[in-house]
Motif scaffolding. Structure first.
Motif, PDB file in Angstrom:
ATOM      1  N   PRO A  34       0.819  -1.218   0.000  1.00  0.00           N
ATOM      2  CA  PRO A  34       0.000   0.000   0.000  1.00  0.00           C
ATOM      3  C   PRO A  34       0.848   1.261   0.000  1.00  0.00           C
ATOM      4  CG  PRO A  34      -0.662  -1.462   1.777  1.00  0.00           C
ATOM      5  CD  PRO A  34       0.523  -2.058   1.148  1.00  0.00           C
ATOM      6  N   HIS A  35       1.981   1.199   0.695  1.00  0.00           N
ATOM      7  CA  HIS A  35       2.876   2.352   0.740  1.00  0.00           C
ATOM      8  C   HIS A  35       3.368   2.710  -0.660  1.00  0.00           C
ATOM      9  CE1 HIS A  35       6.341   4.804   1.664  1.00  0.00           C
ATOM     10  NE2 HIS A  35       7.161   3.863   1.210  1.00  0.00           N
ATOM     11  N   PHE A  36       3.800   1.673  -1.388  1.00  0.00           N
ATOM     12  CA  PHE A  36       4.287   1.906  -2.744  1.00  0.00           C
ATOM     13  C   PHE A  36       3.147   2.382  -3.656  1.00  0.00           C
ATOM     14  CE2 PHE A  36       4.142  -0.417  -6.817  1.00  0.00           C
ATOM     15  CZ  PHE A  36       5.009   0.385  -7.543  1.00  0.00           C
ATOM     16  N   ILE A  37       1.997   1.718  -3.532  1.00  0.00           N
ATOM     17  CA  ILE A  37       0.853   2.083  -4.396  1.00  0.00           C
ATOM     18  C   ILE A  37       0.399   3.507  -4.115  1.00  0.00           C
ATOM     19  CG2 ILE A  37      -1.544   1.530  -4.929  1.00  0.00           C
ATOM     20  CD1 ILE A  37      -0.880  -1.398  -4.337  1.00  0.00           C
ATOM     21  N   TYR A  38       0.413   3.866  -2.828  1.00  0.00           N
ATOM     22  CA  TYR A  38      -0.019   5.224  -2.460  1.00  0.00           C
ATOM     23  C   TYR A  38       0.866   6.270  -3.115  1.00  0.00           C
ATOM     24  CZ  TYR A  38      -0.582   9.408   0.412  1.00  0.00           C
ATOM     25  OH  TYR A  38      -0.765  10.698   0.827  1.00  0.00           O
ATOM     26  N   ASN A  39       2.185   6.091  -3.016  1.00  0.00           N
ATOM     27  CA  ASN A  39       3.103   7.077  -3.592  1.00  0.00           C
ATOM     28  C   ASN A  39       3.036   7.094  -5.119  1.00  0.00           C
ATOM     29  OD1 ASN A  39       4.111   8.025  -1.132  1.00  0.00           O
ATOM     30  ND2 ASN A  39       5.547   6.313  -0.998  1.00  0.00           N
ATOM     31  N   THR A  40       2.857   5.918  -5.709  1.00  0.00           N
ATOM     32  CA  THR A  40       2.764   5.871  -7.171  1.00  0.00           C
ATOM     33  C   THR A  40       1.492   6.554  -7.656  1.00  0.00           C
ATOM     34  OG1 THR A  40       3.997   3.807  -7.154  1.00  0.00           O
ATOM     35  CG2 THR A  40       2.810   4.342  -9.168  1.00  0.00           C
ATOM     36  N   LEU A  41       0.382   6.277  -6.981  1.00  0.00           N
ATOM     37  CA  LEU A  41      -0.872   6.933  -7.351  1.00  0.00           C
ATOM     38  C   LEU A  41      -0.795   8.438  -7.132  1.00  0.00           C
ATOM     39  CD1 LEU A  41      -3.524   4.401  -5.982  1.00  0.00           C
ATOM     40  CD2 LEU A  41      -2.846   4.786  -8.357  1.00  0.00           C
ATOM     41  N   ALA A  42      -0.036   8.833  -6.092  1.00  0.00           N
ATOM     42  CA  ALA A  42       0.142  10.274  -5.871  1.00  0.00           C
ATOM     43  C   ALA A  42       0.879  10.901  -7.048  1.00  0.00           C
ATOM     44  CB  ALA A  42       0.902  10.512  -4.572  1.00  0.00           C
ATOM     45  N   SER A  43       1.857  10.167  -7.601  1.00  0.00           N
ATOM     46  CA  SER A  43       2.577  10.681  -8.783  1.00  0.00           C
ATOM     47  C   SER A  43       1.647  10.764  -9.984  1.00  0.00           C
ATOM     48  CB  SER A  43       3.770   9.770  -9.097  1.00  0.00           C
ATOM     49  OG  SER A  43       4.685   9.750  -8.017  1.00  0.00           O
ATOM     50  N   ILE A  44       0.821   9.723 -10.186  1.00  0.00           N
ATOM     51  CA  ILE A  44      -0.124   9.744 -11.312  1.00  0.00           C
ATOM     52  C   ILE A  44      -1.145  10.862 -11.135  1.00  0.00           C
ATOM     53  CG2 ILE A  44      -1.922   8.402 -12.480  1.00  0.00           C
ATOM     54  CD1 ILE A  44      -0.334   5.883 -11.816  1.00  0.00           C
ATOM     55  N   SER A  84      -1.950  13.902 -13.627  1.00  0.00           N
ATOM     56  CA  SER A  84      -3.309  14.159 -14.092  1.00  0.00           C
ATOM     57  C   SER A  84      -3.689  15.614 -13.862  1.00  0.00           C
ATOM     58  CB  SER A  84      -4.291  13.236 -13.382  1.00  0.00           C
ATOM     59  OG  SER A  84      -5.618  13.518 -13.770  1.00  0.00           O
ATOM     60  N   MET A  85      -3.287  16.139 -12.709  1.00  0.00           N
ATOM     61  CA  MET A  85      -3.593  17.534 -12.405  1.00  0.00           C
ATOM     62  C   MET A  85      -2.825  18.469 -13.341  1.00  0.00           C
ATOM     63  SD  MET A  85      -3.628  17.432  -8.240  1.00  0.00           S
ATOM     64  CE  MET A  85      -3.839  19.216  -8.155  1.00  0.00           C
ATOM     65  N   ALA A  86      -1.673  18.017 -13.798  1.00  0.00           N
ATOM     66  CA  ALA A  86      -0.869  18.829 -14.723  1.00  0.00           C
ATOM     67  C   ALA A  86      -1.368  18.699 -16.157  1.00  0.00           C
ATOM     68  CB  ALA A  86       0.599  18.432 -14.628  1.00  0.00           C
ATOM     69  N   GLY A  87      -2.355  17.847 -16.378  1.00  0.00           N
ATOM     70  CA  GLY A  87      -2.927  17.695 -17.696  1.00  0.00           C
ATOM     71  C   GLY A  87      -2.101  16.854 -18.644  1.00  0.00           C
ATOM     72  N   GLN A  88      -1.211  16.046 -18.124  1.00  0.00           N
ATOM     73  CA  GLN A  88      -0.357  15.207 -18.971  1.00  0.00           C
ATOM     74  C   GLN A  88      -1.016  13.831 -19.099  1.00  0.00           C
ATOM     75  OE1 GLN A  88       3.743  15.290 -17.705  1.00  0.00           O
ATOM     76  NE2 GLN A  88       3.647  17.469 -17.160  1.00  0.00           N
ATOM     77  N   ARG A  89      -2.034  13.807 -20.029  1.00  0.00           N
ATOM     78  CA  ARG A  89      -2.870  12.611 -20.165  1.00  0.00           C
ATOM     79  C   ARG A  89      -2.066  11.407 -20.619  1.00  0.00           C
ATOM     80  NH1 ARG A  89      -5.776  10.354 -24.337  1.00  0.00           N
ATOM     81  NH2 ARG A  89      -7.711   9.275 -23.749  1.00  0.00           N
ATOM     82  N   GLU A  90      -1.162  11.571 -21.558  1.00  0.00           N
ATOM     83  CA  GLU A  90      -0.400  10.433 -22.077  1.00  0.00           C
ATOM     84  C   GLU A  90       0.504   9.839 -20.987  1.00  0.00           C
ATOM     85  OE1 GLU A  90       1.676  11.674 -25.530  1.00  0.00           O
ATOM     86  OE2 GLU A  90      -0.141  12.010 -26.747  1.00  0.00           O
TER      87      GLU A  90
END
Length: 427
Positions: free
Chosen positions: A218-228, A232-238
């Protein structure tokens, strides 16, 4: 033998006659005739030394002051007479004023007594030897089982409890057999409880490892999802789509693998997949360099243990705005030890934070989720390999951080692990 005595009348003051007594020498002989032997000599001697009877007829009516002195002393010791040793014995007759003297040859007595004494000594020695042998046998019958029992108790070890030898049979006295039976029964119970305890420890060990693994996922998934989420907030869809695909690929490799250790080569592949996800967020400002000896690639390491270290360097070593720097991983072999170094040239860790970096208490540390990886790695290494292994962190503010990990050199061969000696580790 003649004895004459004058008869005197004290009232008339005159002698009126003479009495003559005649005694045959055989009368004296009758006193000792029954006692005469080859090794003794009898004499009847008067106070003035006259021999009036003797077992040797040649000495009759002769005077011998030496014999008289011997008769007078009547000593119990040994004395010399006529060039020989004798044992004297005398009796004084006060009515007739003479001595009856017996002389016994010393050599004759000792010649008869010595063999008897020797025979008695031999019998005593034999009896003592026999008693000693019997006592030794009895003592061995008692002490030998106790000695075997003491040796068995001294040789009891953890390994013996797991692979118990054949049941010991104790012989001897009833007490020793009772002790032996009690020992066998105690050992059986101890063996049972030891195996049961080891099973419980193995189950608890596996549960703790699973718990640690479930913490890191969960720790790894949490940080990875935070990066995604950031992408997403930056609008970098690809990049978001690429990140989700990379995450899916990474989870497929990790969640389906139940092994607690994997080859270092696979661990590096997982790390590179994870690093690709982080590049989507931070760009090419951070670089990952791998400097690993070829002989280290098949060494066994805890699964997914490099990712929290690299993640810690990215999040805390470099600026989140414009991260720029490098992370280097070195793997070398020293004897029977696998040494791994994770180095970054980031901002470093202040000394006060470095002292408490392994403390993941959520009550005292708001960022405990981001630091849970370091404590997780430390605990997993010690649980898998023992308390002598683990990680060591050194950091200099402004220059970077270095994490050194020492692990036992264990190689993967197919699906099995085997420990490599120091000689085999050099190629």
């Amino acid at each position: 033998m003649y004895f004459a005595h004058a008869l005197y009348d004290p009232y008339r003051s005159r002698y009126y006659g003479t009495i003559l007594v005649v005694i045959d020498e055989s009368c004296f002989q009758n006193l000792y005739s029954d006692l005469i032997q080859d090794n003794n000599h009898f004499s009847v001697i008067t106070e003035d030394g006259l021999i009036i009877s003797d077992s040797n007829a040649e000495l009759l009516n002769t005077s011998d002051s030496t014999l008289r002195d011997i008769a007078r002393k009547n000593s119990d010791g040994v004395l010399e007479y006529a060039g020989e040793k004798w044992i004297p014995s005398s009796v004084y007759n006060q009515y007739f004023d003479f001595y009856i003297l017996q002389l016994t040859e010393y050599n004759a007595i000792t010649s008869r007594v010595s063999p008897s004494i020797l025979r008695i000594l031999e019998l005593c020695c034999f009896a003592q030897l026999l008693i000693t042998v019997v006592l030794i046998c009895l003592l061995q019958k008692i002490t030998r089982p106790i000695h075997r029992l003491s040796l068995a108790m001294q040789n009891v070890s953890d390994r013996d409890l797991l692979s118990r030898p054949e049941k010991m049979n104790f012989t001897g006295c009833s007490e020793a057999r009772l002790l032996g039976e009690s020992f066998n029964e105690m050992f059986s119970k101890l063996e049972y409880y030891t195996k049961k305890l080891m099973q419980e420890q193995d189950a608890r060990h596996a549960a703790e490892l699973n718990s640690l693994q479930h913490q890191i996922n969960p720790h790894f998934i949490y940080n990875t999802l935070a990066s995604i989420r950031y992408l997403s907030m930056a609008g970098q869809r690809e990049k978001v789509i690429t990140g989700i695909n990379s995450l899916t690929k990474l989870l497929r490799k990790t969640l389906g693998d139940i092994r607690e250790t994997i080859p270092l080569e696979q661990e590096l592949d997982l790390l590179q997949d994870y690093f690709q996800i982080q590049l989507l967020r931070y760009g090419d400002g951070i670089r990952l360099y791998l400097n690993v000896q070829e002989t280290c690639l098949s060494a066994a390491v805890p699964k997914f243990f490099l990712q929290p270290l690299v993640e810690n360097s990215i999040f805390h070593g470099f600026s989140t705005n414009t991260p720029c720097g490098s992370i280097s991983i070195y793997a070398t072999i020293s004897g029977s030890i696998l040494k791994l170094e994770i180095m970054d040239n980031g901002a470093g860790i202040p000394p006060d934070i470095l002292m408490h970096i392994m403390d993941v208490s959520a009550k005292n540390n708001r960022n405990s989720l981001t630091k849970i990886g370091l404590k997780n790695i430390e605990d997993r290494i010690k649980m898998i390999y023992g308390p002598q292994y683990g990680l060591n962190i050194t950091s200099t503010p402004g220059y970077g951080t270095q994490v050194i990990i020492h692990l036992p050199l264990i190689y993967f061969e197919g699906e099995k692990c085997y420990e490599k000696s120091s000689k085999d580790s050099h190629h």
